[in-house]
Design a protein around this motif. Sequence first.
Motif, PDB file in Angstrom:
ATOM      1  N   SER A  16       0.824  -1.208   0.000  1.00  0.00           N
ATOM      2  CA  SER A  16       0.000   0.000   0.000  1.00  0.00           C
ATOM      3  C   SER A  16       0.861   1.263   0.000  1.00  0.00           C
ATOM      4  O   SER A  16       1.878   1.350   0.689  1.00  0.00           O
ATOM      5  N   GLY A  17       0.455   2.250  -0.807  1.00  0.00           N
ATOM      6  CA  GLY A  17       1.158   3.528  -0.860  1.00  0.00           C
ATOM      7  C   GLY A  17       2.233   3.580  -1.921  1.00  0.00           C
ATOM      8  O   GLY A  17       2.034   3.146  -3.063  1.00  0.00           O
TER       9      GLY A  17
ATOM     10  N   TYR B 165       2.573   2.406  -6.034  1.00  0.00           N
ATOM     11  CA  TYR B 165       2.783   3.458  -7.037  1.00  0.00           C
ATOM     12  C   TYR B 165       3.982   3.131  -7.922  1.00  0.00           C
ATOM     13  O   TYR B 165       3.928   3.254  -9.155  1.00  0.00           O
TER      14      TYR B 165
ATOM     15  N   ASN C 219      -5.990   0.357  -0.228  1.00  0.00           N
ATOM     16  CA  ASN C 219      -7.119   1.186   0.189  1.00  0.00           C
ATOM     17  C   ASN C 219      -7.948   1.679  -0.995  1.00  0.00           C
ATOM     18  O   ASN C 219      -7.634   1.424  -2.161  1.00  0.00           O
TER      19      ASN C 219
ATOM     20  N   TYR D 299      -8.475   4.743  -1.879  1.00  0.00           N
ATOM     21  CA  TYR D 299      -8.096   6.063  -2.377  1.00  0.00           C
ATOM     22  C   TYR D 299      -6.896   5.979  -3.313  1.00  0.00           C
ATOM     23  O   TYR D 299      -7.026   5.654  -4.489  1.00  0.00           O
ATOM     24  N   GLN D 300      -5.692   6.249  -2.775  1.00  0.00           N
ATOM     25  CA  GLN D 300      -4.522   6.259  -3.659  1.00  0.00           C
ATOM     26  C   GLN D 300      -4.278   4.911  -4.327  1.00  0.00           C
ATOM     27  O   GLN D 300      -3.957   4.849  -5.523  1.00  0.00           O
ATOM     28  N   ASP D 301      -4.422   3.831  -3.571  1.00  0.00           N
ATOM     29  CA  ASP D 301      -4.132   2.505  -4.138  1.00  0.00           C
ATOM     30  C   ASP D 301      -5.103   2.153  -5.262  1.00  0.00           C
ATOM     31  O   ASP D 301      -4.692   1.700  -6.330  1.00  0.00           O
TER      32      ASP D 301
ATOM     33  N   LEU E 187      -6.809   4.184  -7.029  1.00  0.00           N
ATOM     34  CA  LEU E 187      -6.550   5.109  -8.133  1.00  0.00           C
ATOM     35  C   LEU E 187      -5.415   4.588  -9.007  1.00  0.00           C
ATOM     36  O   LEU E 187      -5.494   4.617 -10.243  1.00  0.00           O
ATOM     37  N   GLN E 188      -4.350   4.089  -8.375  1.00  0.00           N
ATOM     38  CA  GLN E 188      -3.223   3.538  -9.129  1.00  0.00           C
ATOM     39  C   GLN E 188      -3.637   2.312  -9.932  1.00  0.00           C
ATOM     40  O   GLN E 188      -3.250   2.137 -11.096  1.00  0.00           O
TER      41      GLN E 188
ATOM     42  N   ASP F  93      -5.541   3.289 -12.952  1.00  0.00           N
ATOM     43  CA  ASP F  93      -4.618   3.746 -13.996  1.00  0.00           C
ATOM     44  C   ASP F  93      -3.956   2.580 -14.705  1.00  0.00           C
ATOM     45  O   ASP F  93      -3.740   2.609 -15.917  1.00  0.00           O
TER      46      ASP F  93
ATOM     47  N   GLU G 103     -13.140   3.397  -9.038  1.00  0.00           N
ATOM     48  CA  GLU G 103     -11.900   3.651  -9.777  1.00  0.00           C
ATOM     49  C   GLU G 103     -11.566   2.483 -10.695  1.00  0.00           C
ATOM     50  O   GLU G 103     -11.152   2.671 -11.846  1.00  0.00           O
TER      51      GLU G 103
END
Length: 470
Positions: free
Chosen positions: A220-221, A225, A248, A250-252, A254-255, A258, A283
């Motif tokens: 994670s995190g 990324y 998670n 959110y950021q995860d 989102l990645q 992508d 997402e």
Amino acid sequence: MTRCSDKDNDEQTDDGAEKPSKNQKKRSKGGKHVSFPPDEQIVSGFAEHRNTDRKADSCLTLTEVTVAYQQSCSKHQVQPRAHILHQLQQGVCVGGSVKCLDLKGERLDHRSCEALEVVLKSLHFDFINLQAAQLEENGASSLLDMILYYESTTHLDISDNSSMGTSGWRALAHLIKQSVRLSRLDVCNVPVVDYPAQSLSKALLTSRLTVLHLHNAQLSGMPLYTLVGALKSNRALQQLHLTNNLLNSYQDALQLGDLLRYNTTLQTLELSNNAVADAGLEELCDGLRWQTAGLKVLLLRNNQITAKGMLPLAKALPVLKVLQVLDLGENLLGNEGIQVIREPLMLNCSLLQLGLAQANITCEGAVALAEFLAESRQIQQLDVRQNEVKVGGQMALCLALRINRSLASLELDHIPPQEQDEFLMETQTRLLSEITQRCLANARRSGLAAGTFETLPIDADGPADSMTTA
């Protein structure tokens, strides 16, 4: 059986593979090292040219390899491992290949690793299991360099080794980047953060790996990324398994969305036992919309997804053209969530397998699924185990199967929720029998043999009380 000559020997310098250089020597406390000079390519003190090594070892029998291993252990002053000797003595060698070299749980210090070189250069293994081998930095570095040099395996499991150090991770990255044979790698239950994450991601830019398991790797995190940044341009990897990484919403997520937008090679993405949740699923759905080729399997079991998360999925389902397997088990979808995706499922033309085990569904949700089944012409497997589906839901599913001609596997609890009334219990038995027979008839009609489908697991230690109807 004899060891036939290895035609893949010279493939190390094929497209994308770099020749090792002198600055990649691995140091050890005992002064022993594995190095890769560009001319001689010496490994662990062997000065013979690589081709000479191959020719000399191309006709060794398993008995001869066993003797050579014992001599190597004597030379390196370590005791031969009884488990290794047993595998060599009981193994079957076909054309120089052996099914497995299982070193799980063996404590492999540096000298023990060096002693294995004679085995690795004489045989090719379909699978080398180094899980929990307590590899330390020098031993890991030497052993991984040998596996690369001799192209010893197509599947390597190096999970549960948390003390490989910088040199060990550098050697693993080198193996991933250069090997022409390694197709599957398991690196689980170790933190893939900081340098390990960076070296792994850089190696994946040009790797030939097709399957990568990174379960419980603290991704994670920033680690995720970094990994996604490399995989966006990777055109080899087909399966990515990332369970138990605390990913998670959110950021995860989102990645990962992508990744689905830019990568069209990945065919399986396993994200079970994370915290993607409803926002994260949105997402992922946004990324799925871009998939015109690629992702066929998406596993989202136990991700804190609710009926609210079915709204973005409902928008995506009608336009998905590639996704064939979707597992949403162990999420609290409820009957409301099933109602939300009922019509979108009817409009979808790609989905073949749908997992809804332990999704808080009752007879109402089963009726909605039956309506979908009655309309679908391609769905082949539906898993509704560990839900409160009693006679009413079973009757709806049975009636749908009188119309449906594609469903070959309807997975229900082997011991279904019991009805109190004797008549209802008899009806339940009759319905389950008819469901089984109709699924079998569909399987025969479609040419699908029993056992064609891989049962989607309830959980790692889940119960076996399930009924697969085809």
